[in-house]
Design a protein around this motif. Structure first.
Motif, short mmCIF file in Angstrom:
data_model
loop_
_atom_site.label_atom_id
_atom_site.label_comp_id
_atom_site.label_asym_id
_atom_site.label_seq_id
_atom_site.Cartn_x
_atom_site.Cartn_y
_atom_site.Cartn_z
N LEU A 112 10.69 -2.59 39.33
CA LEU A 112 12.05 -2.34 38.85
C LEU A 112 13.11 -3.01 39.71
O LEU A 112 14.23 -3.24 39.27
CB LEU A 112 12.31 -0.83 38.80
CG LEU A 112 11.52 -0.06 37.73
CD1 LEU A 112 11.80 1.43 37.83
CD2 LEU A 112 11.82 -0.57 36.33
N ASN A 113 12.78 -3.31 40.96
CA ASN A 113 13.73 -3.98 41.85
C ASN A 113 13.65 -5.49 41.76
O ASN A 113 14.32 -6.21 42.51
CB ASN A 113 13.49 -3.54 43.30
CG ASN A 113 13.78 -2.07 43.51
OD1 ASN A 113 14.82 -1.59 43.06
ND2 ASN A 113 12.88 -1.36 44.15
N GLY A 114 12.79 -5.98 40.86
CA GLY A 114 12.68 -7.42 40.68
C GLY A 114 11.68 -8.09 41.58
O GLY A 114 11.52 -9.31 41.53
N LYS A 115 10.99 -7.32 42.41
CA LYS A 115 10.00 -7.91 43.32
C LYS A 115 8.73 -8.22 42.55
O LYS A 115 8.18 -7.38 41.85
CB LYS A 115 9.70 -6.96 44.47
CG LYS A 115 8.77 -7.55 45.53
CD LYS A 115 8.58 -6.59 46.69
CE LYS A 115 7.67 -7.21 47.75
NZ LYS A 115 7.45 -6.28 48.88
N ILE A 131 3.65 -0.65 21.47
CA ILE A 131 3.15 0.18 22.58
C ILE A 131 4.32 0.98 23.14
O ILE A 131 5.39 0.42 23.41
CB ILE A 131 2.53 -0.70 23.69
CG1 ILE A 131 1.29 -1.42 23.15
CG2 ILE A 131 2.16 0.14 24.92
CD1 ILE A 131 0.68 -2.40 24.13
N ASP A 132 4.13 2.25 23.31
CA ASP A 132 5.16 3.13 23.87
C ASP A 132 5.54 2.64 25.26
O ASP A 132 4.70 2.51 26.15
CB ASP A 132 4.61 4.57 23.94
CG ASP A 132 5.67 5.57 24.37
OD1 ASP A 132 6.73 5.16 24.86
OD2 ASP A 132 5.40 6.78 24.23
N LYS A 133 6.83 2.37 25.46
CA LYS A 133 7.29 1.83 26.74
C LYS A 133 6.99 2.77 27.91
O LYS A 133 6.80 2.32 29.04
CB LYS A 133 8.80 1.56 26.67
CG LYS A 133 9.21 0.55 25.60
CD LYS A 133 8.64 -0.82 25.90
CE LYS A 133 9.19 -1.87 24.93
NZ LYS A 133 8.71 -1.69 23.55
N GLU A 134 6.93 4.08 27.65
CA GLU A 134 6.66 5.03 28.73
C GLU A 134 5.26 4.87 29.31
O GLU A 134 4.99 5.26 30.45
CB GLU A 134 6.87 6.46 28.23
CG GLU A 134 8.33 6.78 27.89
CD GLU A 134 8.50 8.23 27.47
OE1 GLU A 134 7.48 8.97 27.44
OE2 GLU A 134 9.65 8.62 27.17
N LEU A 135 4.35 4.28 28.51
CA LEU A 135 2.98 4.09 28.99
C LEU A 135 2.92 3.06 30.12
O LEU A 135 2.04 3.12 30.97
CB LEU A 135 2.07 3.67 27.84
CG LEU A 135 1.85 4.72 26.75
CD1 LEU A 135 0.99 4.16 25.63
CD2 LEU A 135 1.19 5.97 27.35
N TYR A 136 3.87 2.12 30.12
CA TYR A 136 3.90 1.14 31.21
C TYR A 136 4.18 1.84 32.54
O TYR A 136 3.61 1.49 33.58
CB TYR A 136 4.96 0.07 30.93
CG TYR A 136 4.59 -0.88 29.82
CD1 TYR A 136 3.86 -2.03 30.08
CD2 TYR A 136 4.97 -0.63 28.50
CE1 TYR A 136 3.51 -2.91 29.06
CE2 TYR A 136 4.63 -1.49 27.47
CZ TYR A 136 3.90 -2.63 27.76
OH TYR A 136 3.56 -3.50 26.75
N THR A 137 5.06 2.83 32.49
CA THR A 137 5.35 3.61 33.70
C THR A 137 4.18 4.51 34.06
O THR A 137 3.78 4.60 35.23
CB THR A 137 6.61 4.45 33.49
OG1 THR A 137 7.71 3.61 33.13
CG2 THR A 137 6.95 5.24 34.75
N LYS A 182 3.27 -3.32 35.90
CA LYS A 182 4.48 -4.05 36.26
C LYS A 182 4.82 -5.02 35.13
O LYS A 182 4.26 -6.10 35.01
CB LYS A 182 4.28 -4.81 37.57
CG LYS A 182 3.84 -3.94 38.75
CD LYS A 182 4.92 -2.93 39.11
CE LYS A 182 4.61 -2.21 40.41
NZ LYS A 182 3.41 -1.34 40.34
N ARG A 183 5.73 -4.61 34.26
CA ARG A 183 6.12 -5.47 33.14
C ARG A 183 6.76 -6.75 33.67
O ARG A 183 7.64 -6.71 34.52
CB ARG A 183 7.09 -4.74 32.21
CG ARG A 183 6.51 -3.46 31.62
CD ARG A 183 7.48 -2.82 30.67
NE ARG A 183 7.66 -3.63 29.47
CZ ARG A 183 8.66 -3.46 28.61
NH1 ARG A 183 9.58 -2.53 28.84
NH2 ARG A 183 8.75 -4.20 27.53
#
Length: 456
Positions: free
Chosen positions: A46-49, A29-35, A40-41
């Protein structure tokens, strides 16, 4: 010519290689699709929350505070039922009594016990430190595994067969099962270890637990052929068990406990699932990775005190040129903590003392050097969204090695502690939530017309 069984089951044949390539191609799966779809992978931003998935009274992992309306990183703190872990550890160390049983009572029942309550609870656990008749012979000694996590998990699942009320999920019955498993776990762990060694031709010795000893003392006594241990060894192992007992509802194995509990299944299946999660090198298996990483580092450094050599090795780790070539400095960084891990802070004070008494000052100095240098090097090599600090796994492996514990028991010892937290969270899930956990996944595959076999 017929194939032998081993080649059928264990060889990676060219046919499997070809099919595996299809798996890799069709699962990518293209990683950009998660964004794009705001997924939230890892269920963290992205800040770990973490994504809020539940509520809990059991523990709190605190790594930030609100300043002028904004969340800013702070020194890490861990709370059990509202009590700071630093205060709990200081309390039982000052009182000169083991902390495992007292903290187990706190996590399960929500309050610190009185002297009488603690004595009664210690006695309750002591009388439950037994296994069904012939269990060691019929289960543990049969096909022992080199991996103790798998061995213990199998034993836990087998205990289901000995429980007349195995599927009863009422709170009193689940509490009974959890107390049994907490008390039995050290035996499943140590006896499994001895069984595997016996298979390899070593002497077999199976010692019954002593009801007068603490959990930590029993582990050391049952593990060692001469049954001997020092007061410092028992104190540090006991403290390690307390520090690993729980870490919020969102850590991987505890979230697994909530997920599996929500399906309505039995306690043995739930704890086995949590064990499978904890075994992973990104979770409970991380302390072994730290230990092996340092073993490789010491082989490759001609001078442990040389900052340039240490830096070069750490850079090689990040550039996938050293150790397992995964690009990681094991023991550094945490999903939640960004400035400090309170468990590592507590551990570190006693690691230095133990290292001095065991004659490992040079090794401790190397660990300390890496702890200071790694965050700076990671910051130079990687774009990081929050701070990087030594986590509890960074020092726990060193502690266990200085306690002369076999590396195959590092993760099981973590589990011997964390089973208390799993039990508390299972009881909390059963008490409060009667809904199966089922998050959503966005489908990406386009719809296609079915083709008959002859037309493909």
């Amino acid at each position: 010519m017929a194939k032998d069984i081993d080649s059928i089951f264990f060889d990676i044949t060219p046919e499997i290689e070809e099919l595996a390539l299809k798996c890799e191609t069709n699962n990518a799966i293209d990683k950009e699709l998660y964004t794009k779809y705001e997924v939230k992978r890892g269920l963290r931003d992205l800040n770990g929350k973490g994504v809020l998935a539940g509520l809990t009274n059991i523990s709190d992992v605190c790594a930030s505070k609100i300043v002028d309306g904004k969340s800013v990183p702070c020194e890490g703190n861990l709370y059990y039922r509202g009590y700071n872990i630093k205060d709990l550890v200081k309390g039982f160390l000052d009182a000169k009594h083991p902390g495992f049983e007292e903290t187990t009572y706190l996590l399960l029942f929500g309050e610190l016990p009185t002297k009488k309550e603690l004595k009664d609870f210690q006695d309750m656990l002591a009388e439950r430190r037994m296994l069904p008749p012939n269990f060691v012979r019929d289960v543990i000694m049969k096909a022992p595994s080199h991996d103790m996590m798998n061995s213990i998990t199998r034993s836990i699942l087998q205990l289901y067969s000995y429980d007349a009320k195995a599927d009863d999920t009422s709170i009193p019955n689940v509490l009974r099962q959890c107390l049994n498993l907490i008390a039995q776990f050290p035996m499943l762990m140590v006896y499994g270890y001895h069984a595997y060694n016996y298979k390899r031709g070593e002497d077999l010795y199976i010692y019954a637990p002593n009801p007068e000893l603490s959990t930590a003392e029993n582990i050391l006594m049952m593990l060692r052929e001469d049954r001997q241990y020092t007061e410092l060894e028992a104190k540090i192992l006991d403290m390690a068990l307390v520090l690993h007992m729980d870490h919020g509802g969102g850590n991987n194995s505890t979230f697994t406990t909530h997920v599996v509990t929500s399906s309505g299944t039995d306690t043995y299946s739930t704890i086995a699932a949590a064990m499978a999660s904890l075994k992973g090198p990104k979770h409970g298996g991380a302390n072994i990775k730290v230990t092996r990483m340092f073993e490789d580092m010491k082989k490759n450094l001609t001078d442990w005190t040389d900052d340039d050599q240490v830096r070069a090795y750490l850079e090689a780790l990040l550039e996938k040129r050293a150790f397992d070539k995964k690009g990681l400095i094991y023991g550094m960084g945490h999903a939640v903590y960004s400035i400090s891990d309170p468990r590592a802070d507590i551990f570190k004070k006693f690691v230095k003392q133990l290292a001095h008494e065991k004659g490992h000052d040079a090794e401790y100095a190397l660990y300390e050097k890496v702890e200071h240098m790694a965050p700076q090097i990671i910051g130079e090599k990687r774009h990081i969204y929050k701070g990087v600090n030594a986590n509890v796994d960074f020092y726990s492996g060193l502690v266990y090695s200085m306690l002369d514990l076999p590396s195959s028991l590092y993760t099981p010892i973590f589990a011997a502690a964390r089973i208390v937290g799993w039990s508390a969270h299972r009881l909390e899930e059963l008490q409060n939530v009667d809904k199966i956990i089922r998050p959503a996944y966005k489908p990406l595959a386009p719809y296609r017309e079915y083709k008959n076999l002859d037309d493909r």
